[in-house]
Design an enzyme around this catalytic site. Structure first.
Site, short mmCIF file in Angstrom:
data_model
loop_
_atom_site.label_atom_id
_atom_site.label_comp_id
_atom_site.label_asym_id
_atom_site.label_seq_id
_atom_site.Cartn_x
_atom_site.Cartn_y
_atom_site.Cartn_z
N HIS A 65 27.92 -36.49 19.23
CA HIS A 65 29.09 -35.93 18.52
C HIS A 65 29.35 -36.67 17.21
O HIS A 65 30.08 -37.66 17.18
CB HIS A 65 30.31 -36.02 19.43
CG HIS A 65 31.49 -35.25 18.93
ND1 HIS A 65 32.44 -34.71 19.76
CD2 HIS A 65 31.89 -34.92 17.68
CE1 HIS A 65 33.36 -34.09 19.06
NE2 HIS A 65 33.06 -34.21 17.79
N HIS A 67 30.00 -36.12 12.71
CA HIS A 67 30.25 -35.23 11.56
C HIS A 67 29.62 -35.88 10.34
O HIS A 67 30.08 -36.93 9.88
CB HIS A 67 31.76 -35.08 11.33
CG HIS A 67 32.48 -34.44 12.48
ND1 HIS A 67 32.69 -33.08 12.56
CD2 HIS A 67 33.04 -34.96 13.60
CE1 HIS A 67 33.35 -32.80 13.68
NE2 HIS A 67 33.58 -33.94 14.33
N ARG A 69 29.18 -34.17 7.39
CA ARG A 69 29.88 -33.60 6.22
C ARG A 69 29.03 -32.85 5.22
O ARG A 69 29.56 -32.40 4.20
CB ARG A 69 30.65 -34.71 5.48
CG ARG A 69 31.62 -35.52 6.32
CD ARG A 69 32.63 -34.67 7.03
NE ARG A 69 33.70 -35.47 7.66
CZ ARG A 69 34.51 -34.99 8.58
NH1 ARG A 69 34.40 -33.74 9.01
NH2 ARG A 69 35.45 -35.76 9.10
N HIS A 237 35.19 -35.06 23.42
CA HIS A 237 36.26 -36.06 23.22
C HIS A 237 37.49 -35.88 24.12
O HIS A 237 38.59 -35.66 23.63
CB HIS A 237 36.67 -36.16 21.76
CG HIS A 237 36.93 -34.85 21.05
ND1 HIS A 237 37.66 -33.83 21.59
CD2 HIS A 237 36.55 -34.42 19.82
CE1 HIS A 237 37.72 -32.83 20.74
NE2 HIS A 237 37.04 -33.16 19.66
N ASN A 283 42.14 -36.29 16.35
CA ASN A 283 42.38 -35.10 17.14
C ASN A 283 41.27 -34.93 18.17
O ASN A 283 40.12 -34.78 17.77
CB ASN A 283 42.41 -33.87 16.21
CG ASN A 283 42.81 -32.62 16.94
OD1 ASN A 283 43.25 -32.67 18.08
ND2 ASN A 283 42.62 -31.47 16.30
N ASP A 310 32.41 -39.18 17.92
CA ASP A 310 33.21 -38.29 17.06
C ASP A 310 33.36 -38.93 15.67
O ASP A 310 34.45 -38.93 15.08
CB ASP A 310 34.57 -37.97 17.69
CG ASP A 310 35.29 -36.83 16.95
OD1 ASP A 310 34.69 -36.22 16.04
OD2 ASP A 310 36.45 -36.56 17.28
#
Ligand SMILES: [Zn+2]
Length: 430
Positions: A65, A67, A69, A237, A283, A310
């Site tokens: 997991h 990111h 971008r 998550h 989040n 995350d």
């Protein structure tokens, strides 16, 4: 054929049931031999030797997991810088979320990411595809053609498909293509504009609450949809103790639902928001000490099978605003091995180093059907060397990420990766 030998390390390879000191050989980017006998051996003339005395030799770790971008937000992170941060954290493979700009909701974006990764990334980059077009939760994305282009799973991460009928159809399609669906569990009606855990501290601080039920309700729904369709769902998550209970009950009935946790959800509570530091805004949000206990219990009894970061980079100027307005998310790749070893293995004694490695290798590889996470003969020579007892201090200025948004700057941790090898090549070492 040039051979490299990693000698005298404690080889822990849960995929093959290996857990003892030995020598590991690789050549041409593949594992060629594991020698656990420890007898005399013949040194080949152009052999490279890596001394792993006192270290753990593990299959390359996989982060399910992250990111990165790109495309679209390269000021936060690029595939190249994200991959460097992954390598520095001990990861040889990462699974990238599709909430880029444009989002990964068609095969051409998948191809673009894979080409960019081939050119710039020092670790393996596995892209996921969006469940719905534009991650809007309404119309299914072209799942089959994205699969052909190379996605390894489906998720609308960052968002959550609210309509259960759309989710049901996504699961039915995913099944036809052998894909796992991963879900960011958040009921929008219940969560509203919530920015932190709904409880004592949100009341004291006067910030809108993000109640645990907003996650738990979707975990429940997902369990029922898995039971109906037979397609696995992986809950991303997980932050609430209630979600762990729901997962445990469903798994006990044989439902193919799994879950992951991120380090911040067991390292920090909602009370930390008192300082209004936006590096504590994520989040789902940080929750209570009770939730932390229940998440760790879920890891210990194997209700939760995957650990992940995350990793969510944001620019300073985006985070340097009032708490309500700041984006959610923090860096994770370079601190997660240290945090999880420190908390789960050393402080709480919830799992062994072996299980820790299993949760970062066999478990995610099996979940998505990746040919990684093993030191089997012939497997890619993706290897992580770990020192589970190394004491070190987090320094965000040393980060390879393009961003600096971490709440863990200055933390003293025990346990760290010390060398990362991808396809036989050392891409990072301490
Ligand atoms: Zn998410």
């Amino acid at each position: 054929m040039k051979t490299t030998l990693i000698t005298n390390g404690h080889i822990i390879d849960p995929a093959n049931g290996i857990d003892r000191v030995g020598d590991l050989y690789f050549a041409d980017g593949r594992i060629t031999k594991i020698d656990l006998e420890g007898g005399a051996r013949q040194v080949e003339p152009d052999e490279t030797i890596i001394d792993a005395t006192g270290l753990v030799v593990a299959p390359g770790l996989i982060d399910l997991h992250v990111h990165f971008r790109e495309p679209g937000q390269s000021a936060k992170e690029t595939i190249g810088t994200g991959a460097k941060a992954a390598a520095a954290g001990g990861f040889t493979s990462v699974v990238c979320m599709p909430n880029t700009s444009p989002s990964v909701d068609n095969p051409s974006v998948v191809t673009w990411i894979l080409e960019k990764a081939r050119a710039e990334a020092c670790v393996n980059v596995f892209p996921t595809g969006a469940i719905t077009k534009g991650i809007a939760g309404e119309e299914l994305a072209p799942i089959g053609s994205m699969r052909k282009a190379g996605i390894v799973a489906l998720t609308d991460d960052g968002h959550c498909v609210q309509n259960p009928e759309v989710m049901r159809r996504a699961l039915e399609y995913a099944r036809m293509f052998g894909l796992t669906v991963m879900d960011h569990c958040q009921d929008y009606a219940l969560v509203g504009k919530g920015v932190m855990h709904e409880g004592y501290w949100s009341t004291v601080l006067g910030l809108p609450g993000w109640p645990a039920i907003g996650e738990e309700l979707i975990v429940s729904r997902n369990a029922q949809l898995v039971e109906l369709t037979g397609t696995p769902i992986h809950c991303q998550h997980m932050s609430s103790g209630g979600s762990v209970r729901i997962l445990r009950e469903a798994r006990a009935r044989g439902v193919a639902i799994t879950g992951e946790i991120c380090p911040h959800h067991i390292a920090l509570t909602d009370e930390t928001i008192r300082a209004f530091d936006t590096n504590f805004k994520m989040n789902p949000p940080l929750r209570t000490p009770r939730d932390i206990d229940l998440l760790i219990e879920g890891v210990a009894d194997k209700t939760i099978t995957v650990l992940a970061s995350d990793h969510a980079p944001h620019c300073n100027y985006e985070k340097e605003v009032e708490f309500d307005a700041a984006p959610f998310g923090i860096l994770g790749l370079e601190t997660e091995v240290g945090l999880f070893l420190d908390i789960l293995v050393h402080k709480k004694k919830a799992i062994s180093v072996g299980r820790f490695i299993e949760m970062f290798t066999v478990e995610p590889a099996r979940l998505l059907g990746l040919d990684r996470g093993t030191l089997g003969i012939g497997a890619p020579a993706d290897i992580t060397l770990l020192d589970p007892n190394l004491e070190w201090t987090v320094d965000k200025e040393q980060s390879f990420s393009r961003s600096r948004n971490t709440p863990f700057h200055g933390w003293e941790l025990r346990g760290r990766a010390v060398r990362t090898i991808v396809g036989g090549k050392t891409v990072w070492s301490i």
